[in-house]
Each structure stands twice: as structure tokens, then as C-alpha cells.
Scaffold this motif. Structure first.
Motif, short mmCIF file in Angstrom:
data_model
loop_
_atom_site.label_atom_id
_atom_site.label_comp_id
_atom_site.label_asym_id
_atom_site.label_seq_id
_atom_site.Cartn_x
_atom_site.Cartn_y
_atom_site.Cartn_z
N ALA A 197 40.94 24.96 23.06
CA ALA A 197 39.87 24.46 23.42
C ALA A 197 39.14 25.46 24.42
O ALA A 197 40.08 26.13 25.05
CB ALA A 197 39.93 23.11 24.26
N ASP A 198 38.02 25.55 24.40
CA ASP A 198 37.46 26.95 25.46
C ASP A 198 36.84 26.09 26.40
O ASP A 198 35.81 25.16 26.28
CB ASP A 198 36.47 27.68 24.49
CG ASP A 198 37.41 28.58 23.60
OD1 ASP A 198 38.55 28.99 24.04
OD2 ASP A 198 36.97 28.67 22.46
N PHE A 199 36.51 26.81 27.62
CA PHE A 199 35.97 26.39 28.66
C PHE A 199 35.09 27.38 29.23
O PHE A 199 35.50 28.54 29.04
CB PHE A 199 36.85 26.06 29.70
CG PHE A 199 37.57 24.64 29.68
CD1 PHE A 199 36.89 23.35 30.17
CD2 PHE A 199 38.71 24.50 28.94
CE1 PHE A 199 37.45 22.19 29.79
CE2 PHE A 199 39.24 23.36 28.61
CZ PHE A 199 38.75 22.17 29.01
N PHE A 200 33.70 27.23 29.65
CA PHE A 200 32.89 28.36 30.12
C PHE A 200 32.85 28.39 31.43
O PHE A 200 32.68 27.19 31.95
CB PHE A 200 31.62 28.21 29.33
CG PHE A 200 30.43 29.13 29.77
CD1 PHE A 200 30.57 30.22 29.14
CD2 PHE A 200 29.67 28.67 30.76
CE1 PHE A 200 29.36 31.23 29.77
CE2 PHE A 200 28.59 29.75 31.24
CZ PHE A 200 28.79 31.00 30.62
N ALA A 201 32.94 29.58 32.28
CA ALA A 201 32.62 29.67 33.56
C ALA A 201 31.83 30.72 33.79
O ALA A 201 31.88 31.92 33.14
CB ALA A 201 34.08 29.96 34.43
N HIS A 202 30.77 30.68 34.81
CA HIS A 202 29.83 31.61 35.05
C HIS A 202 29.74 31.48 36.64
O HIS A 202 29.22 30.29 37.24
CB HIS A 202 28.50 31.11 34.28
CG HIS A 202 27.31 32.26 34.68
ND1 HIS A 202 26.12 31.93 34.36
CD2 HIS A 202 27.40 33.26 35.16
CE1 HIS A 202 25.33 33.02 34.63
NE2 HIS A 202 26.18 34.03 35.37
N ASN A 203 29.76 32.73 37.31
CA ASN A 203 29.91 32.87 38.80
C ASN A 203 28.54 32.99 39.28
O ASN A 203 27.93 34.04 39.00
CB ASN A 203 30.90 34.11 39.21
CG ASN A 203 30.71 34.14 40.74
OD1 ASN A 203 29.88 33.55 41.61
ND2 ASN A 203 31.56 35.02 41.17
N LEU A 204 27.94 32.18 39.68
CA LEU A 204 26.67 32.19 40.34
C LEU A 204 26.47 32.16 42.05
O LEU A 204 25.41 31.91 42.44
CB LEU A 204 25.76 30.99 39.74
CG LEU A 204 25.79 30.54 38.38
CD1 LEU A 204 25.21 29.25 37.95
CD2 LEU A 204 24.99 31.81 37.58
N THR A 205 27.47 32.59 42.40
CA THR A 205 27.45 32.55 44.09
C THR A 205 26.93 33.70 44.59
O THR A 205 26.70 33.70 45.44
CB THR A 205 29.16 32.49 44.46
OG1 THR A 205 29.81 33.47 43.95
CG2 THR A 205 29.92 31.15 43.80
N GLY A 206 26.80 34.98 43.85
CA GLY A 206 26.20 35.89 44.35
C GLY A 206 27.07 36.98 44.96
O GLY A 206 26.81 37.79 45.66
N ARG A 207 28.64 36.67 44.63
CA ARG A 207 29.58 37.47 45.46
C ARG A 207 30.90 37.33 44.38
O ARG A 207 31.01 36.39 43.61
CB ARG A 207 29.95 36.98 46.74
CG ARG A 207 30.40 35.74 46.98
CD ARG A 207 30.76 35.31 48.51
NE ARG A 207 31.19 33.84 48.53
CZ ARG A 207 30.42 32.64 48.37
NH1 ARG A 207 29.28 32.94 48.15
NH2 ARG A 207 31.05 31.72 48.45
N ASP A 208 31.75 38.21 44.48
CA ASP A 208 33.05 38.26 43.71
C ASP A 208 33.77 37.13 44.35
O ASP A 208 33.89 36.86 45.59
CB ASP A 208 34.00 39.47 43.98
CG ASP A 208 33.03 40.69 43.38
OD1 ASP A 208 32.15 40.64 42.75
OD2 ASP A 208 33.71 41.88 43.65
N GLU A 209 34.49 36.57 43.51
CA GLU A 209 35.38 35.12 43.96
C GLU A 209 36.45 35.06 43.00
O GLU A 209 36.65 35.59 42.00
CB GLU A 209 34.60 33.69 43.75
CG GLU A 209 33.30 33.87 44.62
CD GLU A 209 33.34 32.16 45.21
OE1 GLU A 209 34.08 31.30 44.72
OE2 GLU A 209 32.35 31.85 45.92
N ILE A 210 37.34 34.46 43.61
CA ILE A 210 38.73 34.27 42.97
C ILE A 210 38.80 32.70 42.98
O ILE A 210 38.61 32.02 43.77
CB ILE A 210 39.98 34.92 43.71
CG1 ILE A 210 39.86 36.12 43.61
CG2 ILE A 210 41.43 34.41 42.96
CD1 ILE A 210 40.75 36.92 44.77
N THR A 211 38.93 32.22 41.67
CA THR A 211 39.30 30.57 41.49
C THR A 211 40.49 30.23 40.82
O THR A 211 41.24 30.83 40.55
CB THR A 211 38.00 30.19 40.35
OG1 THR A 211 38.15 30.57 39.28
CG2 THR A 211 36.37 30.33 41.09
#
Length: 180
Positions: A97-111
């Protein structure tokens, strides 16, 4: 004094008879319940036993609905969702199963994604062979990607469970993980 003794003896015998009667009634309830079930059809233990044995037999014919849910625990700035919200699966078969993630924070992030399975009785039967939740995910500003999870549901999953929910909560792990 003699009449008081007679009254006590009489009361004792009556209480003893009541206790023996209650004990006997307790034993009589089991066959009475069986007769009631036979007459009304309610609680037919033979039918219930057959149904339970049939539902516990693993096989490709058994279909389970698996629902996907996502949330973000960090303050906004993420589009995180399953690509497909629900699938039908067969125990013993490997799925992706695939999950989509899009970083919209305006900075590099680690999740870091934290999974959860519902109902909780199914946790021991749901096995992930590969998952984006195993390690922290580094996202550049604006980066988007599809992240897979590969899993198999053990055929020994109890027969009364026909619906599972796999949920992920996405957390900001930037402060807990050193940058690459």
C-alpha cells in the motif's frame, strides 16, 4: 428455653433446606438453559460452534477489508494521506500500500510515522515486511513522495475479525534526529 431451642433448630433446618435448594437449582440451570435454547433456537451452541470452526479456517476465500487512515501531529504544513483509502485482502498474501507525503512547511524536515492497527486484537497478526515507519524520513522543502508499506496478514487471524484499520500519525522528528 426449650421453645427457643426448637425455634432455632426449625430456622436452621429451613435455612439449610434453602441453601441445598439453591445449590440444586444452580446445577439444574445448565440443562434448563439447553432445553430453552432447543425450544427457542436462541443460543444454538451446535450452530455457533459450526460457524466458529468455519470462520477460523484460513484460506484464500476469506476476504478482509483493510482501511487506511492518516493524521499529522505536527502543526500543519503537510499533505499526508493514503493513495487508496481501502482495499480487500486475503490472509497469507503479501500486499503493498502506498502513502503520499508532501512537505508544505517551507523548510527541510525530518518526520517519523507511527503506525497503529485496530482492532487491537489483530496487532499480532499484522506483519509489516517493509515500512516507511521503520526509519525517520528526510524531506527537503517542497519535496513530495510516495512511500510504500508491504505487509501480510496472518491466516490465523480470528475469524470474527473481518475489518482492519491501519493508521499512521506523522510526527515532526527534526529535533530528535540529527541531520544527514
Amino acid at each position: 428455653m426449650s421453645s427457643l431451642r426448637k425455634l432455632n433448630r426449625s430456622l436452621t433446618l429451613k435455612l439449610l433446606a434453602l441453601a441445598v435448594g439453591a445449590f440444586g437449582f444452580g446445577f439444574a440451570l445448565v440443562p434448563l438453559y439447553s432445553v430453552l435454547c432447543d425450544v427457542t433456537g436462541y443460543g444454538d451452541t451446535a450452530r455457533l460452534l459450526r460457524k466458529a470452526q468455519a470462520s477460523e479456517q484460513p484460506g484464500i476465500k476469506r476476504t478482509i477489508t483493510l482501511e487506511f487512515i492518516t493524521t499529522t501531529a505536527s502543526a500543519g504544513g503537510w499533505d499526508f494521506r493514503p493513495v487508496v483509502h481501502e482495499i480487500k485482502i486475503h490472509p497469507g498474501t503479501l500486499y503493498t500500500a502506498d502513502f503520499f507525503a508532501h512537505n508544505l512547511t517551507g523548510r527541510d524536515e525530518i518526520t517519523q510515522a507511527v503506525p497503529d492497527i485496530a482492532p487491537s486484537k489483530a496487532v499480532g497478526y499484522f506483519h509489516k515486511t517493509e515500512c516507511f515507519c521503520f526509519t525517520p524520513q528526510h524531506f527537503a522543502r517542497g519535496e513530495q513522495r510516495t512511500m510504500p508499506v508491504r505487509f501480510i496478514v496472518d491466516p490465523a487471524l480470528p475469524g470474527y475479525i473481518d475489518h482492519l484499520t491501519l493508521s499512521y500519525t506523522l510526527y515532526d522528528a527534526s529535533s530528535r534526529v540529527t541531520s544527514r
